[in-house]
Design a protein around this motif. Sequence first.
Motif, PDB file in Angstrom:
ATOM      1  N   VAL A 148      48.409  33.153  47.183  1.00 57.63           N
ATOM      2  CA  VAL A 148      49.519  33.922  47.749  1.00 57.63           C
ATOM      3  C   VAL A 148      50.328  34.465  46.587  1.00 57.63           C
ATOM      4  O   VAL A 148      51.028  33.717  45.897  1.00 57.63           O
ATOM      5  N   GLN A 149      50.239  35.786  46.361  1.00 58.37           N
ATOM      6  CA  GLN A 149      50.697  36.378  45.108  1.00 58.37           C
ATOM      7  C   GLN A 149      51.650  37.550  45.333  1.00 58.37           C
ATOM      8  O   GLN A 149      51.276  38.518  46.009  1.00 58.37           O
ATOM      9  N   SER A 150      52.832  37.488  44.752  1.00 51.81           N
ATOM     10  CA  SER A 150      53.736  38.636  44.809  1.00 51.81           C
ATOM     11  C   SER A 150      53.192  39.802  44.005  1.00 51.81           C
ATOM     12  O   SER A 150      53.443  40.966  44.326  1.00 51.81           O
ATOM     13  N   THR A 151      52.439  39.481  42.941  1.00 47.05           N
ATOM     14  CA  THR A 151      51.771  40.531  42.150  1.00 47.05           C
ATOM     15  C   THR A 151      50.279  40.213  42.172  1.00 47.05           C
ATOM     16  O   THR A 151      49.617  40.408  43.172  1.00 47.05           O
ATOM     17  N   ASN A 152      49.747  39.755  41.040  1.00 50.95           N
ATOM     18  CA  ASN A 152      48.341  39.378  40.962  1.00 50.95           C
ATOM     19  C   ASN A 152      48.216  38.317  39.880  1.00 50.95           C
ATOM     20  O   ASN A 152      48.503  38.592  38.718  1.00 50.95           O
ATOM     21  N   PHE A 153      47.818  37.105  40.264  1.00 43.39           N
ATOM     22  CA  PHE A 153      47.762  36.024  39.300  1.00 43.39           C
ATOM     23  C   PHE A 153      46.789  36.336  38.173  1.00 43.39           C
ATOM     24  O   PHE A 153      45.660  36.758  38.419  1.00 43.39           O
ATOM     25  N   ARG A 154      47.229  36.121  36.938  1.00 39.90           N
ATOM     26  CA  ARG A 154      46.363  36.277  35.781  1.00 39.90           C
ATOM     27  C   ARG A 154      46.289  34.933  35.054  1.00 39.90           C
ATOM     28  O   ARG A 154      47.262  34.484  34.463  1.00 39.90           O
ATOM     29  N   LEU A 155      45.135  34.323  35.127  1.00 35.69           N
ATOM     30  CA  LEU A 155      44.957  33.019  34.500  1.00 35.69           C
ATOM     31  C   LEU A 155      43.942  33.061  33.357  1.00 35.69           C
ATOM     32  O   LEU A 155      43.926  32.183  32.512  1.00 35.69           O
ATOM     33  N   GLU A 156      43.083  34.063  33.368  1.00 35.73           N
ATOM     34  CA  GLU A 156      42.075  34.183  32.330  1.00 35.73           C
ATOM     35  C   GLU A 156      41.576  35.623  32.325  1.00 35.73           C
ATOM     36  O   GLU A 156      42.086  36.466  33.056  1.00 35.73           O
ATOM     37  N   ALA A 157      40.563  35.887  31.532  1.00 32.36           N
ATOM     38  CA  ALA A 157      40.092  37.262  31.377  1.00 32.36           C
ATOM     39  C   ALA A 157      39.422  37.792  32.641  1.00 32.36           C
ATOM     40  O   ALA A 157      39.403  38.996  32.884  1.00 32.36           O
ATOM     41  N   TYR A 158      38.870  36.891  33.463  1.00 34.33           N
ATOM     42  CA  TYR A 158      38.117  37.320  34.627  1.00 34.33           C
ATOM     43  C   TYR A 158      38.994  37.285  35.878  1.00 34.33           C
ATOM     44  O   TYR A 158      39.995  36.581  35.933  1.00 34.33           O
ATOM     45  N   ARG A 159      38.580  38.027  36.900  1.00 29.52           N
ATOM     46  CA  ARG A 159      39.301  37.992  38.168  1.00 29.52           C
ATOM     47  C   ARG A 159      39.136  36.615  38.788  1.00 29.52           C
ATOM     48  O   ARG A 159      38.023  36.112  38.952  1.00 29.52           O
ATOM     49  N   LEU A 160      40.238  36.007  39.146  1.00 31.15           N
ATOM     50  CA  LEU A 160      40.226  34.635  39.626  1.00 31.15           C
ATOM     51  C   LEU A 160      39.357  34.491  40.872  1.00 31.15           C
ATOM     52  O   LEU A 160      38.589  33.531  40.997  1.00 31.15           O
ATOM     53  N   ARG A 161      39.459  35.425  41.806  1.00 35.13           N
ATOM     54  CA  ARG A 161      38.687  35.318  43.041  1.00 35.13           C
ATOM     55  C   ARG A 161      37.193  35.283  42.746  1.00 35.13           C
ATOM     56  O   ARG A 161      36.439  34.522  43.349  1.00 35.13           O
ATOM     57  N   VAL A 162      36.750  36.112  41.805  1.00 37.55           N
ATOM     58  CA  VAL A 162      35.332  36.154  41.448  1.00 37.55           C
ATOM     59  C   VAL A 162      34.877  34.813  40.899  1.00 37.55           C
ATOM     60  O   VAL A 162      33.794  34.301  41.249  1.00 37.55           O
ATOM     61  N   GLU A 163      35.696  34.206  40.039  1.00 37.16           N
ATOM     62  CA  GLU A 163      35.339  32.916  39.459  1.00 37.16           C
ATOM     63  C   GLU A 163      35.293  31.821  40.529  1.00 37.16           C
ATOM     64  O   GLU A 163      34.434  30.931  40.493  1.00 37.16           O
ATOM     65  N   LEU A 164      36.196  31.884  41.493  1.00 32.27           N
ATOM     66  CA  LEU A 164      36.199  30.890  42.567  1.00 32.27           C
ATOM     67  C   LEU A 164      34.965  31.042  43.451  1.00 32.27           C
ATOM     68  O   LEU A 164      34.383  30.041  43.900  1.00 32.27           O
ATOM     69  N   PHE A 165      34.554  32.276  43.702  1.00 33.20           N
ATOM     70  CA  PHE A 165      33.332  32.495  44.469  1.00 33.20           C
ATOM     71  C   PHE A 165      32.122  31.891  43.751  1.00 33.20           C
ATOM     72  O   PHE A 165      31.216  31.359  44.385  1.00 33.20           O
ATOM     73  N   LYS A 166      32.107  31.968  42.427  1.00 39.31           N
ATOM     74  CA  LYS A 166      30.990  31.405  41.666  1.00 39.31           C
ATOM     75  C   LYS A 166      30.886  29.892  41.866  1.00 39.31           C
ATOM     76  O   LYS A 166      29.803  29.319  41.720  1.00 39.31           O
ATOM     77  N   GLN A 167      32.014  29.245  42.183  1.00 44.42           N
ATOM     78  CA  GLN A 167      32.011  27.805  42.461  1.00 44.42           C
ATOM     79  C   GLN A 167      31.539  27.493  43.874  1.00 44.42           C
ATOM     80  O   GLN A 167      31.401  26.324  44.241  1.00 44.42           O
ATOM     81  N   GLY A 168      31.324  28.524  44.680  1.00 42.66           N
ATOM     82  CA  GLY A 168      30.940  28.313  46.066  1.00 42.66           C
ATOM     83  C   GLY A 168      32.111  28.034  46.984  1.00 42.66           C
ATOM     84  O   GLY A 168      31.941  27.519  48.094  1.00 42.66           O
ATOM     85  N   LEU A 169      33.321  28.390  46.515  1.00 47.40           N
ATOM     86  CA  LEU A 169      34.515  28.131  47.316  1.00 47.40           C
ATOM     87  C   LEU A 169      34.737  29.232  48.341  1.00 47.40           C
ATOM     88  O   LEU A 169      34.348  30.381  48.153  1.00 47.40           O
TER      89      LEU A 169
END
Length: 343
Positions: free
Chosen positions: A89-110
């Motif tokens: 839930v983001q007022s802007t867009n969370f930046r935690l690393e170089a990659y898009r967070l959603r893409v990385e979470l999908f890679k985990q099977g989440l």
Amino acid sequence: MSSFSSNFETRVANSHAHLQNVLEHAFQHTAAHKAVLVYDERCELARVLASAYRLCLPEALCINFDETAPSDILQTLATLQSGDLAILVQSTNFRLEAYRLRVELFKQGLKVIEHPHLGRMEGAEIDYYIDALAYDPDYYRVVGRKLKEKIDQASHGVVDSDGAQLIFSGKFEPAKLNVGDYSEMKNVGGQFPIGEVFTESVNLEDVYGRVRVFIFGDTTFSINQPETPITLIIEKGQVVATEDSTPEFDQVLTNIRADDGVVWVRELGLGMNRAFNKERTVRDIGTYERMCGIHLSLGSKHGSYAKPHIKRGEGRHHVDVFAVTKSVRFGDDEVYRDGHWVV
């Protein structure tokens, strides 16, 4: 009780009801799997949704993005197992690393629910957004699949733009669904609100004619609504001229031509979300894209469909424009009239 607090509680209650349906019917989430909510409190809509998710998921681990180190957030998310649920839930867009967070979470099977750019919605737009979260499986899944069938079988199509016609003289790419049915998809989830079927012409040069645009995405990724609809003149799949344009839209076209060379018409989007229309708008273009009606993308960029003359990653622009739509036909079948899908 102040009117503000009463309004906030009403918005939380409405959001809670809609999100409960999303979690149950679209995500089939149960207590057998963990849930993590990462949120901020920088705008009212973010606070509303975070409160609603807490009601829906009392056992979820809740992380305030602005009070937690990025490394700690990533470490917590890394502990989740396939089938667990991550909510952003983001007022802007969370930046935690170089990659898009959603893409990385999908890679985990989440399973992932993402609400970005909430700070762009204010006033009545907050209520429109909340209304857009309502999930009606019978509407989205049944109508969505019927639209896909019509598109996939059609040899041609027409968008009647109330005084202008945009012609698709050839076949369409296999339509893709964003209707909350993930049974045949690799990834479960995405950006919310949902409600869209999209395709594009197999041969981009098969698209020609005229289309009247009442809203376009500007250079700040916000909607821009000119006083008079802008007419696009399209030849062999490219915007070659306009009528009744504005300086802001001219700048959009200039930017596309500077980077992509020409202005291709690519995506044909069939928005299904009945909470958004010409009068009920929200500023964020990525949210308004679900508006019930037709939108097109301008520019070479489109990650879902490969084209032999456009290398993947080559195009820089994907600008959504929203068509004044009187009727839509695939083959001989009318699928849209009077502001509604009629399959």
